[in-house]
Design a protein around this motif. Structure first.
Motif, PDB file in Angstrom:
ATOM      1  N   GLU A  69       0.826  -1.209   0.000  1.00 21.32           N
ATOM      2  CA  GLU A  69       0.000   0.000   0.000  1.00 21.32           C
ATOM      3  C   GLU A  69       0.861   1.260   0.000  1.00 21.32           C
ATOM      4  N   LEU A  70       1.958   1.245   0.742  1.00 22.59           N
ATOM      5  CA  LEU A  70       2.856   2.392   0.761  1.00 22.59           C
ATOM      6  C   LEU A  70       3.488   2.627  -0.612  1.00 22.59           C
ATOM      7  N   ARG A  71       3.790   1.550  -1.322  1.00 20.34           N
ATOM      8  CA  ARG A  71       4.332   1.696  -2.679  1.00 20.34           C
ATOM      9  C   ARG A  71       3.305   2.349  -3.601  1.00 20.34           C
ATOM     10  N   ASP A  75       3.639   5.936  -5.445  1.00 19.87           N
ATOM     11  CA  ASP A  75       3.449   6.102  -6.895  1.00 19.87           C
ATOM     12  C   ASP A  75       2.413   7.189  -7.181  1.00 19.87           C
ATOM     13  N   ASN A  76       1.300   7.167  -6.452  1.00 23.31           N
ATOM     14  CA  ASN A  76       0.261   8.177  -6.643  1.00 23.31           C
ATOM     15  C   ASN A  76       0.775   9.584  -6.336  1.00 23.31           C
ATOM     16  N   LEU A  77       1.525   9.703  -5.244  1.00 26.38           N
ATOM     17  CA  LEU A  77       2.073  11.013  -4.892  1.00 26.38           C
ATOM     18  C   LEU A  77       3.085  11.490  -5.927  1.00 26.38           C
ATOM     19  N   ARG A  79       3.004  10.741  -9.130  1.00 19.87           N
ATOM     20  CA  ARG A  79       2.224  11.181 -10.295  1.00 19.87           C
ATOM     21  C   ARG A  79       1.601  12.547 -10.049  1.00 19.87           C
ATOM     22  N   LEU A  80       1.055  12.747  -8.849  1.00 18.06           N
ATOM     23  CA  LEU A  80       0.461  14.044  -8.513  1.00 18.06           C
ATOM     24  C   LEU A  80       1.516  15.138  -8.560  1.00 18.06           C
ATOM     25  N   SER A  81       2.681  14.858  -8.019  1.00 23.57           N
ATOM     26  CA  SER A  81       3.770  15.833  -8.036  1.00 23.57           C
ATOM     27  C   SER A  81       4.171  16.174  -9.469  1.00 23.57           C
ATOM     28  N   ASP A  82       4.287  15.162 -10.309  1.00 28.20           N
ATOM     29  CA  ASP A  82       4.624  15.407 -11.720  1.00 28.20           C
ATOM     30  C   ASP A  82       3.543  16.234 -12.407  1.00 28.20           C
TER      31      ASP A  82
END
Length: 104
Positions: A69-71, A75-77, A79-82
């Motif tokens: 779940e942390l991975r 990954d989501n964070l 993508r959001l940052s990008d």
């Protein structure tokens, strides 16, 4: 002289035997205590093994799930940052509506 020494040894024999009996009784008591300690150590080892098996059955799989779940969260964070780096307006206006496809 031999008779005198024999008489002395005979006189001391009951006390010597009594002392030997007391010492043997202490050794017997010590042996019983050591056996009890050994049994407790064995019980603790069995209990410890059972606890480790329980951790292996329950806690480790939960930790593995948490890591997965942390991975995904990372990954989501990322993508959001990008996305925010590419288009900072997303914070104020959100994602734009998708362009309609052909024939829509």
């Amino acid at each position: 002289r031999l008779m005198a020494n024999g008489a002395e040894a005979s006189a001391a024999l009951p006390e010597t035997l009594a002392a030997a009996n007391r010492m043997l009784a202490r050794w017997d008591k010590l042996a019983v205590q050591l056996e009890a300690v050994g049994n407790r150590v064995e019980d603790m080892a069995i209990s410890g093994r059972q606890e480790l098996e329980q951790v292996g059955r329950t806690t480790i799989p939960e930790i593995n799930g948490l890591i997965a779940e942390l991975r995904m969260l990372t990954d989501n964070l990322n993508r959001l940052s990008d996305d925010l780096r590419d288009n900072p307006r997303l914070l104020l206006f959100g994602r734009p509506d998708a362009e309609p496809g052909p024939g829509e």
